[in-house]
Design an enzyme around this catalytic site. Sequence first.
Site, PDB file in Angstrom:
ATOM      1  N   ARG A 129      -8.020 -23.476 123.299  1.00  0.00           N
ATOM      2  CA  ARG A 129      -6.977 -23.891 121.989  1.00  0.00           C
ATOM      3  C   ARG A 129      -6.175 -24.932 122.078  1.00  0.00           C
ATOM      4  NH1 ARG A 129      -2.804 -22.356 121.149  1.00  0.00           N
ATOM      5  NH2 ARG A 129      -2.689 -23.336 119.792  1.00  0.00           N
ATOM      6  N   ALA A 174      -4.275 -28.678 122.361  1.00  0.00           N
ATOM      7  CA  ALA A 174      -4.347 -30.490 122.381  1.00  0.00           C
ATOM      8  C   ALA A 174      -4.860 -30.439 123.777  1.00  0.00           C
ATOM      9  CB  ALA A 174      -3.807 -31.065 121.426  1.00  0.00           C
ATOM     10  N   ARG A 223     -15.007 -30.370 118.725  1.00  0.00           N
ATOM     11  CA  ARG A 223     -13.903 -30.525 118.659  1.00  0.00           C
ATOM     12  C   ARG A 223     -13.309 -31.910 118.370  1.00  0.00           C
ATOM     13  NH1 ARG A 223      -9.121 -26.334 118.365  1.00  0.00           N
ATOM     14  NH2 ARG A 223      -9.161 -26.706 116.225  1.00  0.00           N
ATOM     15  N   ASP A 268      -2.062 -32.779 117.901  1.00  0.00           N
ATOM     16  CA  ASP A 268      -2.770 -32.947 118.047  1.00  0.00           C
ATOM     17  C   ASP A 268      -3.796 -34.824 118.599  1.00  0.00           C
ATOM     18  OD1 ASP A 268      -3.018 -30.735 117.218  1.00  0.00           O
ATOM     19  OD2 ASP A 268      -4.694 -30.086 118.398  1.00  0.00           O
TER      20      ASP A 268
HETATM   21  O1  MRU Z   1      -6.914 -25.314 116.369  1.00  0.00           O
HETATM   22  P1  MRU Z   1      -6.078 -25.541 117.301  1.00  0.00           P
HETATM   23  O2  MRU Z   1      -5.242 -24.214 117.277  1.00  0.00           O
HETATM   24  O3  MRU Z   1      -6.859 -26.230 118.250  1.00  0.00           O
HETATM   25  O4  MRU Z   1      -4.748 -26.370 117.198  1.00  0.00           O
HETATM   26  C1  MRU Z   1      -3.741 -26.208 117.338  1.00  0.00           C
HETATM   27  C2  MRU Z   1      -2.502 -27.042 117.063  1.00  0.00           C
HETATM   28  O5  MRU Z   1      -2.749 -27.802 115.995  1.00  0.00           O
HETATM   29  C3  MRU Z   1      -1.535 -26.845 117.904  1.00  0.00           C
HETATM   30  O6  MRU Z   1      -0.226 -27.106 116.732  1.00  0.00           O
HETATM   31  C4  MRU Z   1      -1.179 -28.327 118.980  1.00  0.00           C
HETATM   32  O7  MRU Z   1      -2.353 -28.274 118.826  1.00  0.00           O
HETATM   33  C5  MRU Z   1      -0.028 -28.855 119.322  1.00  0.00           C
HETATM   34  S1  MRU Z   1       0.019 -29.024 121.536  1.00  0.00           S
HETATM   35  C6  MRU Z   1       0.744 -27.978 122.694  1.00  0.00           C
END
Ligand code: MRU
Length: 353
Positions: A55, A57, A98, A244
Amino acid sequence: MNNLHSKTDLSLRTIEWKNNKVVMIDQTKLPNKLEFVEYDDFNQVAEAIKTLVVRGAPAIGVSGAFGLALAVLQSNGTTKEELISDLDKAKKILYETRPTAVNLAWGLDHIMTTANKGNTVEEIKELVISEAKKMADEDIEINKTMGKNGSVLFENDDTIMTHCNAGALATVAYGTALGVIRATRESGKNVKVIATETRPIQQGSRLTAFELKHDGFDVSLIPDTAVGYSMANGLVDKVVVGADRIVKTGHVFNKIGTYQVATMAKQHKIPFYVAAPLSTFDMKTNAEDVIIEMRKGSEVTGIGDKKTAPDGIGVINPAFDMTPPELITGIITEKGVVKPPYEKSIKKLFEAN
Ligand code: MRU
């Protein structure tokens, strides 16, 4: 441990291509176990993205690219047309895992463009695999450059708050927001970190606290509900989070709760920074059209296996929220730091790159 000036250890590598397989850290097992999973089927990668084995981005952008690298190996296509058609089908499955982080679409589109440049099946296979590997390596370099660009915004002895996990585990190995924190320390400044636990599935406590501890940072964990207390009591000098998706007006989509942290920061006149690579910017979609992923209610009605709410309760569980540009002090990228007014500065950033 005195590692004030130490180089960051990149041993926590989230995702890697090894012997024609994708190897990932299984993030659902952290912080209790550091376990790796190995996939040779793009459907397994799609499932891993959906179930948060991987997970963050940038990490899911690279996972999408590696998913397509597996898809070229799985294809029985004997002509360019057949192979591209198989890739298109795989892309659709990976794309639908996603909805909010734009890096996933970016990674998939980038590989499809690369695939279309090849003339023969063999050429396409080689091009796709080498491009996906290159994207993973570049992610580390981009994060390091972004980190250096952001490090000048932080002072010696700053305590920096971060939300969710925008670290090595959300990228290939270095991190966006945590990359900035790492680079600040590498530049010789001493920094402390406050990590929010990030309900409902605790990416802050399970992942951010884990990786910062692994790297020897002074990190304290707080419940999400203690953000106001921490700021009001002078415990926080600056905030840095990841993103994201950032749209052309500077509206930032990030993990649920980011908007509350940014609002509190504004209230207490604490600088609030976002760190994100250019692959997180979406210059085409308007803020109101960004899809916010809604997740299952059980993430809210329990913690791990323990039930913490009555049966049958209604739940609202958005995974992301939108922070408006007026709450953001600056956006740190690999091409420099952009400041308000964002509509102008983001446009300029993209014209120059
Ligand atoms: O649901 P997730 O864990 O994929 O969400 C991730 C985030 O919101 C992070 O803060 C985001 O991807 C920041 S980029 C490194």
